[in-house]
Design a protein around this motif. Structure first.
Motif, PDB file in Angstrom:
ATOM      1  N   ASP A  67       5.016  -4.559  -5.349  1.00  0.00           N
ATOM      2  CA  ASP A  67       6.388  -4.552  -4.848  1.00  0.00           C
ATOM      3  C   ASP A  67       6.921  -3.151  -4.585  1.00  0.00           C
ATOM      4  N   ASP A  68       6.427  -2.155  -5.344  1.00  0.00           N
ATOM      5  CA  ASP A  68       6.867  -0.784  -5.135  1.00  0.00           C
ATOM      6  C   ASP A  68       6.178  -0.185  -3.912  1.00  0.00           C
ATOM      7  N   ARG A  69       6.662   0.987  -3.518  1.00  0.00           N
ATOM      8  CA  ARG A  69       6.058   1.671  -2.367  1.00  0.00           C
ATOM      9  C   ARG A  69       5.293   2.907  -2.825  1.00  0.00           C
ATOM     10  N   MET A  70       4.646   2.771  -3.976  1.00  0.00           N
ATOM     11  CA  MET A  70       3.888   3.889  -4.522  1.00  0.00           C
ATOM     12  C   MET A  70       2.591   4.123  -3.759  1.00  0.00           C
ATOM     13  N   LEU A  71       1.982   3.034  -3.264  1.00  0.00           N
ATOM     14  CA  LEU A  71       0.693   3.149  -2.597  1.00  0.00           C
ATOM     15  C   LEU A  71       0.865   3.544  -1.134  1.00  0.00           C
ATOM     16  N   ARG A  72       0.081   4.510  -0.722  1.00  0.00           N
ATOM     17  CA  ARG A  72       0.032   4.860   0.691  1.00  0.00           C
ATOM     18  C   ARG A  72      -0.828   3.825   1.414  1.00  0.00           C
ATOM     19  N   PRO A  73      -0.697   3.719   2.736  1.00  0.00           N
ATOM     20  CA  PRO A  73      -1.468   2.692   3.464  1.00  0.00           C
ATOM     21  C   PRO A  73      -2.969   2.757   3.185  1.00  0.00           C
ATOM     22  N   ALA A  74      -3.540   3.952   3.172  1.00  0.00           N
ATOM     23  CA  ALA A  74      -4.975   4.072   2.912  1.00  0.00           C
ATOM     24  C   ALA A  74      -5.316   3.618   1.495  1.00  0.00           C
ATOM     25  N   GLU A  75      -4.442   3.923   0.548  1.00  0.00           N
ATOM     26  CA  GLU A  75      -4.676   3.514  -0.839  1.00  0.00           C
ATOM     27  C   GLU A  75      -4.579   1.999  -0.976  1.00  0.00           C
ATOM     28  N   ARG A  76      -3.606   1.404  -0.302  1.00  0.00           N
ATOM     29  CA  ARG A  76      -3.481  -0.060  -0.367  1.00  0.00           C
ATOM     30  C   ARG A  76      -4.700  -0.729   0.255  1.00  0.00           C
ATOM     31  N   ARG A  77      -5.203  -0.175   1.347  1.00  0.00           N
ATOM     32  CA  ARG A  77      -6.410  -0.750   1.961  1.00  0.00           C
ATOM     33  C   ARG A  77      -7.596  -0.642   1.013  1.00  0.00           C
ATOM     34  N   ARG A  78      -7.693   0.479   0.301  1.00  0.00           N
ATOM     35  CA  ARG A  78      -8.801   0.645  -0.635  1.00  0.00           C
ATOM     36  C   ARG A  78      -8.693  -0.355  -1.786  1.00  0.00           C
ATOM     37  N   VAL A  79      -7.487  -0.513  -2.326  1.00  0.00           N
ATOM     38  CA  VAL A  79      -7.286  -1.488  -3.409  1.00  0.00           C
ATOM     39  C   VAL A  79      -7.634  -2.889  -2.922  1.00  0.00           C
ATOM     40  N   ASN A  80      -7.160  -3.267  -1.747  1.00  0.00           N
ATOM     41  CA  ASN A  80      -7.452  -4.595  -1.213  1.00  0.00           C
ATOM     42  C   ASN A  80      -8.954  -4.791  -1.030  1.00  0.00           C
ATOM     43  N   GLY A  81      -9.638  -3.747  -0.566  1.00  0.00           N
ATOM     44  CA  GLY A  81     -11.080  -3.850  -0.375  1.00  0.00           C
ATOM     45  C   GLY A  81     -11.820  -4.068  -1.687  1.00  0.00           C
ATOM     46  N   ILE A  82     -11.423  -3.337  -2.723  1.00  0.00           N
ATOM     47  CA  ILE A  82     -12.070  -3.495  -4.029  1.00  0.00           C
ATOM     48  C   ILE A  82     -11.783  -4.881  -4.606  1.00  0.00           C
ATOM     49  N   LEU A  83     -10.518  -5.323  -4.473  1.00  0.00           N
ATOM     50  CA  LEU A  83     -10.161  -6.645  -4.979  1.00  0.00           C
ATOM     51  C   LEU A  83     -10.908  -7.746  -4.227  1.00  0.00           C
ATOM     52  N   ASP A  84     -11.087  -7.579  -2.934  1.00  0.00           N
ATOM     53  CA  ASP A  84     -11.877  -8.551  -2.167  1.00  0.00           C
ATOM     54  C   ASP A  84     -13.299  -8.636  -2.715  1.00  0.00           C
ATOM     55  N   GLU A  85     -13.864  -7.476  -3.021  1.00  0.00           N
ATOM     56  CA  GLU A  85     -15.228  -7.440  -3.556  1.00  0.00           C
ATOM     57  C   GLU A  85     -15.295  -8.152  -4.911  1.00  0.00           C
ATOM     58  N   ILE A  86     -14.298  -7.899  -5.764  1.00  0.00           N
ATOM     59  CA  ILE A  86     -14.259  -8.556  -7.072  1.00  0.00           C
ATOM     60  C   ILE A  86     -14.050 -10.056  -6.903  1.00  0.00           C
ATOM     61  N   ARG A  87     -13.166 -10.428  -5.973  1.00  0.00           N
ATOM     62  CA  ARG A  87     -12.858 -11.856  -5.756  1.00  0.00           C
ATOM     63  C   ARG A  87     -14.096 -12.628  -5.354  1.00  0.00           C
ATOM     64  N   ARG A  88     -14.951 -12.038  -4.532  1.00  0.00           N
ATOM     65  CA  ARG A  88     -16.155 -12.735  -4.091  1.00  0.00           C
ATOM     66  C   ARG A  88     -17.111 -13.000  -5.253  1.00  0.00           C
ATOM     67  N   GLY A  89     -16.992 -12.181  -6.296  1.00  0.00           N
ATOM     68  CA  GLY A  89     -17.890 -12.351  -7.433  1.00  0.00           C
ATOM     69  C   GLY A  89     -17.303 -13.188  -8.551  1.00  0.00           C
ATOM     70  N   ILE A  90     -16.073 -13.692  -8.376  1.00  0.00           N
ATOM     71  CA  ILE A  90     -15.430 -14.490  -9.418  1.00  0.00           C
ATOM     72  C   ILE A  90     -15.454 -15.960  -9.028  1.00  0.00           C
ATOM     73  N   PRO A  91     -16.112 -16.817  -9.824  1.00  0.00           N
ATOM     74  CA  PRO A  91     -16.070 -18.253  -9.536  1.00  0.00           C
ATOM     75  C   PRO A  91     -14.690 -18.805  -9.873  1.00  0.00           C
ATOM     76  N   ALA A  92     -14.099 -19.513  -8.944  1.00  0.00           N
ATOM     77  CA  ALA A  92     -12.738 -20.024  -9.163  1.00  0.00           C
ATOM     78  C   ALA A  92     -12.651 -21.524  -8.931  1.00  0.00           C
ATOM     79  N   GLY A  93     -13.784 -22.216  -9.084  1.00  0.00           N
ATOM     80  CA  GLY A  93     -13.798 -23.659  -8.888  1.00  0.00           C
ATOM     81  C   GLY A  93     -13.265 -24.397 -10.096  1.00  0.00           C
ATOM     82  N   ALA A  94     -13.431 -25.724 -10.047  1.00  0.00           N
ATOM     83  CA  ALA A  94     -12.911 -26.559 -11.131  1.00  0.00           C
ATOM     84  C   ALA A  94     -13.608 -26.273 -12.453  1.00  0.00           C
ATOM     85  N   SER A  95     -14.853 -25.807 -12.371  1.00  0.00           N
ATOM     86  CA  SER A  95     -15.608 -25.561 -13.593  1.00  0.00           C
ATOM     87  C   SER A  95     -15.294 -24.206 -14.226  1.00  0.00           C
ATOM     88  N   SER A  96     -14.513 -23.356 -13.557  1.00  0.00           N
ATOM     89  CA  SER A  96     -14.204 -22.042 -14.084  1.00  0.00           C
ATOM     90  C   SER A  96     -13.110 -22.140 -15.148  1.00  0.00           C
TER      91      SER A  96
END
Length: 226
Positions: A67-96
């Motif tokens: 919600d804050d504006r602490m992150l610069r656009p490049a920093e936000r893109r980097r955070v989103n990229g890392i989170l995307d990578e983590i998300r792909r490795g996290i099982p989130a189905g019914a069995s999780s």
């Protein structure tokens, strides 16, 4: 105004300047540390470790970034990229586990807030309205970013003024000359900063204060360069 009053006013102004500089540096270091920690978590996941708790702790510490504006656009893109990578490795189905599903949901919420949404959905409409508000405030450069830009200009100017000189007074002479003759605002700020530094270290600065005041008067009368 007496010289003593002038020096006190100058001291107060520069103390405030330095306090803001320190606060800005601390904030930027905190952002970089947070991004680096998230990067470490992604590497831990690649090594086969369960990072659910680590990601949850990271969100608990840094969730206000969304919600804050602490992150610069490049920093936000980097955070989103890392989170995307983590998300792909996290099982989130019914069995999780509930904790895993919660972390996956937090990642989806975070990365979704930073991306364009579909124009035919209610969520998209809300996001479009929210972006509109941000665009309205963007017409004025945030004070933190503006100050950081000025600080960078001052640093570069000091590198130019100091050059191969051996004495700080020589750099101050050049800065005062640029502030008075060229109306350079960054040179005025740099001169004030050097004068304050010299005063704190026991040097007699009254003649320089007079030159600083004259340079400031000239800039106010004719308009300083940006």
């Amino acid at each position: 105004m007496s010289r003593t009053d002038t020096l006190k006013k100058l001291e107060h102004m520069l103390e405030s300047f330095l306090d803001r500089a320190v606060a800005l540096k601390a904030e930027r270091i905190g952002v970089l540390d947070g991004i680096n920690r998230l990067d470490d978590i992604a590497r831990e996941m690649q090594g086969g470790n369960d990072v659910t708790d680590s990601v949850g702790s990271w969100f608990a510490t840094h969730n206000r970034w969304l919600d804050d504006r602490m992150l610069r656009p490049a920093e936000r893109r980097r955070v989103n990229g890392i989170l995307d990578e983590i998300r792909r490795g996290i099982p989130a189905g019914a069995s999780s586990s509930p904790a895993t599903r919660k972390v996956a949901g937090e990642i989806d919420r975070w990365t979704g807030a930073g991306r364009p949404s579909r124009p035919d959905s209610e969520t998209a409409s809300r996001l479009v309205l929210r972006r509109g508000t941000e665009e309205k405030t963007d017409h004025r450069e945030p004070t933190i970013a503006k100050f950081a830009n000025t600080l960078e200009k001052i640093t570069n100017l000091f590198a130019d003024c100091s050059g191969n000189k051996k004495h700080l007074m020589s750099a101050l002479d050049d800065a005062l000359l640029s502030a008075g003759n060229q109306g350079n605002k960054e040179a005025l700020h740099l001169s004030a900063l050097i004068i304050y530094y010299l005063k704190q270290n026991g040097y007699k600065v009254e003649p320089y204060v007079s030159q600083l005041k004259e340079a400031e008067r000239l800039q106010k009368g004719h308009g300083g360069s940006c």
